[in-house]
Write a protein that holds these residues in place. Sequence first.
Motif, PDB file in Angstrom:
ATOM      1  N   TRP A  80       0.865  -1.177   0.000  1.00  0.00           N
ATOM      2  CA  TRP A  80       0.000   0.000   0.000  1.00  0.00           C
ATOM      3  C   TRP A  80       0.905   1.230   0.000  1.00  0.00           C
ATOM      4  O   TRP A  80       1.991   1.209   0.574  1.00  0.00           O
ATOM      5  CB  TRP A  80      -0.883   0.033   1.243  1.00  0.00           C
ATOM      6  N   GLY A  81       0.447   2.312  -0.623  1.00  0.00           N
ATOM      7  CA  GLY A  81       1.283   3.500  -0.614  1.00  0.00           C
ATOM      8  C   GLY A  81       0.512   4.768  -0.939  1.00  0.00           C
ATOM      9  O   GLY A  81      -0.630   4.715  -1.423  1.00  0.00           O
ATOM     10  N   TYR A  82       1.141   5.893  -0.648  1.00  0.00           N
ATOM     11  CA  TYR A  82       0.585   7.183  -1.059  1.00  0.00           C
ATOM     12  C   TYR A  82       0.662   7.264  -2.583  1.00  0.00           C
ATOM     13  O   TYR A  82       1.664   6.876  -3.190  1.00  0.00           O
ATOM     14  CB  TYR A  82       1.390   8.336  -0.454  1.00  0.00           C
ATOM     15  N   GLY A  83      -0.386   7.785  -3.200  1.00  0.00           N
ATOM     16  CA  GLY A  83      -0.378   7.938  -4.644  1.00  0.00           C
ATOM     17  C   GLY A  83       0.746   8.856  -5.096  1.00  0.00           C
ATOM     18  O   GLY A  83       1.071   9.849  -4.428  1.00  0.00           O
ATOM     19  N   GLU A  84       1.354   8.520  -6.218  1.00  0.00           N
ATOM     20  CA  GLU A  84       2.463   9.340  -6.704  1.00  0.00           C
ATOM     21  C   GLU A  84       1.991  10.755  -7.007  1.00  0.00           C
ATOM     22  O   GLU A  84       0.940  10.962  -7.616  1.00  0.00           O
ATOM     23  CB  GLU A  84       3.076   8.708  -7.952  1.00  0.00           C
TER      24      GLU A  84
END
Length: 420
Positions: A80-84
């Motif tokens: 999971w990650g912050y959107g670029e």
Amino acid sequence: MLRAALADGTAHRRSVFELFARRLPTGRRYGVVAGTGRLLDALEQFRFTEAEVAWLRDHDVVDATTADWLADYRFSGDVWGYGEGDLYFPGSPVLVVEGTFAEAVVLETVLLSILNHDSAIASAAARMIGAAGDRPCIEMGSRRTHEWSAVAAARAAHIAGFATTSNLEAGRTYGVPTSGTSAHSFTLLHDTERDAFTAQVESLGAGTTLLVDTYDIGEAVRTGVEVAGTGLGAVRIDSGDLTSLAHQVRGQLDALGATSTRIVVTSDLDEYAISALAAAPVDGYGVGTALVTGSGAPTSGFVYKLVAREDDGGSLVPVAKKSTEKISVGGRKHALRRLSPTGTAQAEVIGIGAEPADDGNDRALLVLMVEGGRRVQRESLEDARDRHRAAIAELPPAARKLSRGEPVIETIVQQERTTP
């Protein structure tokens, strides 16, 4: 770590790793996430070749068991990650990696190297774009960094708002629009400046950009208009007092009838120099060294820490580093951007173990990118640019200041509530 964990049986414990920054670079008010697309590409291709495993084995870095494990490596977890293009603040869980300890821990270097570099470039670029206002910025830093870092830097700068790059490989690989100008060597190659300008215009057309500060700027501008006509695309100034020279050249171009000819300035620009040129008749900025070195902050300071792992009973339990100056917060994180009723960012809200409470105006930040080892997110650079513009627009006005300051919004941590 992998060799020892495989030997004692802990390598296969379910684990959660988190990539985050304890603080922003000194004086910065926000950071920009960039490199996510490159990271996901790298993760898809992350393998250990026969030759690589043999070298590790020959140099006793790994034993036979570890060598066999590496030869068969395939990431099978979730990411999971912050959107670029989105923004981050101290403590933001920019990337969450869930899998076995073994398969997640070997990703540490590749994940950190990509996100630390690209986010540093994008964070600097965002400040420069803020200073430039409506005037376009050109990325021109390839000669000031490692050859492949230059390609990544051009991509990151474009996400944060740079219009074009002079790096053709970034255009070929990532589709970043390209543009450039001639160098002083081209003028010096010819017997006269007029010969150089004539050759350039005949080859590239009147819309080209002529470099006018090799000799006398006033004479070069006059010659350029004579050669290309009043439809000359642009002139570039690469030295001297750029503010006064821009006024001088603008007046001269207008007097010669070249009222639509643009003025592009270069020469070791950073966000402060760009801001100082706000009142000058400049139409665009070419930025190199300061951009590709993060304008004083060449890394984002991201770290990659184990925050939860499986216990003997099969449950995930929080774990955390407790050393005085480098404390980490245990537990799987979730994150929201708290917004006011009018859409202004107010806080970074991080929930531990569960989603933080949503007050009705919040925006979820973590996006599922890899599920069960399969990539589930693919975005274009334009998607990342759109996300960045929207995230910047959410910030309060203080975020636009170039002076040193604290993060423009606070980070609030909410612990998971448990029933007694």
